[in-house]
Design a protein around this motif. Structure first.
Motif, PDB file in Angstrom:
ATOM      1  N   ASP A 199      -7.561   7.722   4.103  1.00 53.86           N
ATOM      2  CA  ASP A 199      -7.405   7.304   5.496  1.00 53.86           C
ATOM      3  C   ASP A 199      -7.651   5.801   5.530  1.00 53.86           C
ATOM      4  OD1 ASP A 199      -7.416   6.862   8.211  1.00 53.86           O
ATOM      5  OD2 ASP A 199      -9.152   8.130   8.619  1.00 53.86           O
ATOM      6  N   GLN A 227      -7.198  -1.967   2.406  1.00 55.06           N
ATOM      7  CA  GLN A 227      -5.945  -1.294   2.752  1.00 55.06           C
ATOM      8  C   GLN A 227      -4.811  -1.796   1.868  1.00 55.06           C
ATOM      9  OE1 GLN A 227      -4.916  -1.267   6.927  1.00 55.06           O
ATOM     10  NE2 GLN A 227      -7.054  -1.024   7.538  1.00 55.06           N
ATOM     11  N   ILE A 235       3.227   7.402  -0.877  1.00 53.99           N
ATOM     12  CA  ILE A 235       2.689   7.208   0.470  1.00 53.99           C
ATOM     13  C   ILE A 235       3.319   8.284   1.344  1.00 53.99           C
ATOM     14  CG2 ILE A 235       2.533   5.638   2.438  1.00 53.99           C
ATOM     15  CD1 ILE A 235       3.040   3.344   0.330  1.00 53.99           C
ATOM     16  N   SER A 277       3.129   9.828   5.270  1.00 58.13           N
ATOM     17  CA  SER A 277       2.573   9.568   6.597  1.00 58.13           C
ATOM     18  C   SER A 277       3.556  10.006   7.677  1.00 58.13           C
ATOM     19  CB  SER A 277       2.280   8.068   6.752  1.00 58.13           C
ATOM     20  OG  SER A 277       1.718   7.804   8.017  1.00 58.13           O
ATOM     21  N   MET A 278       3.018  10.258   8.848  1.00 55.87           N
ATOM     22  CA  MET A 278       3.850  10.497  10.024  1.00 55.87           C
ATOM     23  C   MET A 278       4.585   9.209  10.354  1.00 55.87           C
ATOM     24  SD  MET A 278       3.417  13.613  11.000  1.00 55.87           S
ATOM     25  CE  MET A 278       4.167  13.582  12.609  1.00 55.87           C
ATOM     26  N   HIS A 279       5.720   9.317  11.009  1.00 58.21           N
ATOM     27  CA  HIS A 279       6.451   8.151  11.470  1.00 58.21           C
ATOM     28  C   HIS A 279       5.529   7.321  12.361  1.00 58.21           C
ATOM     29  CE1 HIS A 279       9.767   5.758  13.062  1.00 58.21           C
ATOM     30  NE2 HIS A 279       9.176   5.899  14.232  1.00 58.21           N
ATOM     31  N   GLY A 318       2.053   2.409  10.722  1.00 56.06           N
ATOM     32  CA  GLY A 318       1.370   2.373   9.436  1.00 56.06           C
ATOM     33  C   GLY A 318       2.323   2.406   8.250  1.00 56.06           C
ATOM     34  N   LEU A 319       3.538   2.908   8.456  1.00 52.12           N
ATOM     35  CA  LEU A 319       4.515   2.949   7.371  1.00 52.12           C
ATOM     36  C   LEU A 319       5.065   1.565   7.035  1.00 52.12           C
ATOM     37  CD1 LEU A 319       6.464   6.238   8.107  1.00 52.12           C
ATOM     38  CD2 LEU A 319       4.829   5.788   6.282  1.00 52.12           C
ATOM     39  N   GLU A 375       8.289  10.073   4.747  1.00 53.48           N
ATOM     40  CA  GLU A 375       8.059   9.915   6.183  1.00 53.48           C
ATOM     41  C   GLU A 375       8.142  11.288   6.840  1.00 53.48           C
ATOM     42  OE1 GLU A 375       9.869   7.468   9.993  1.00 53.48           O
ATOM     43  OE2 GLU A 375      10.966   7.470   8.108  1.00 53.48           O
TER      44      GLU A 375
END
Length: 89
Positions: A4, A13, A23, A25-27, A30-31, A45
């Motif tokens: 996280d 980060q 990687i 991640s949700m859309h 942060g992408l 994604e």
């Protein structure tokens, strides 16, 4: 390892993304980290929006030399492939 980024400082980060192989991640904003990921990395994604597809992270991934895939739940919009090489900048 699952990570996280929220509790980490900017330097941590950045280092974590540069060292990442995958990687996921949700859309979302942060992408954008995909722009600094290592060229050997991959980006998955997770897309759960009911309408349309916004391909900004797909394009960032391709420009950065990453392997990109989008996951869309069954019954949602189809995950189309875009030829980003055909896009004129």
């Amino acid at each position: 390892r699952l990570l996280d980024l929220a509790p980490l400082g900017l330097r941590e980060q950045l280092q974590s993304i540069v060292e990442a192989d995958i990687i996921i991640s949700m859309h979302g904003a942060g992408l954008t980290w995909a722009a600094v990921a290592s060229p050997h990395a991959g980006l998955l994604e997770l897309w759960n929006q009911p309408k349309g597809v916004w391909r900004c992270f797909e394009h960032i991934s391709h420009w950065a030399g990453l392997v990109y895939r989008r996951w869309v739940p069954a019954g949602m919009i189809p995950a189309r492939q875009v030829d980003v090489e055909a896009i004129q900048v």
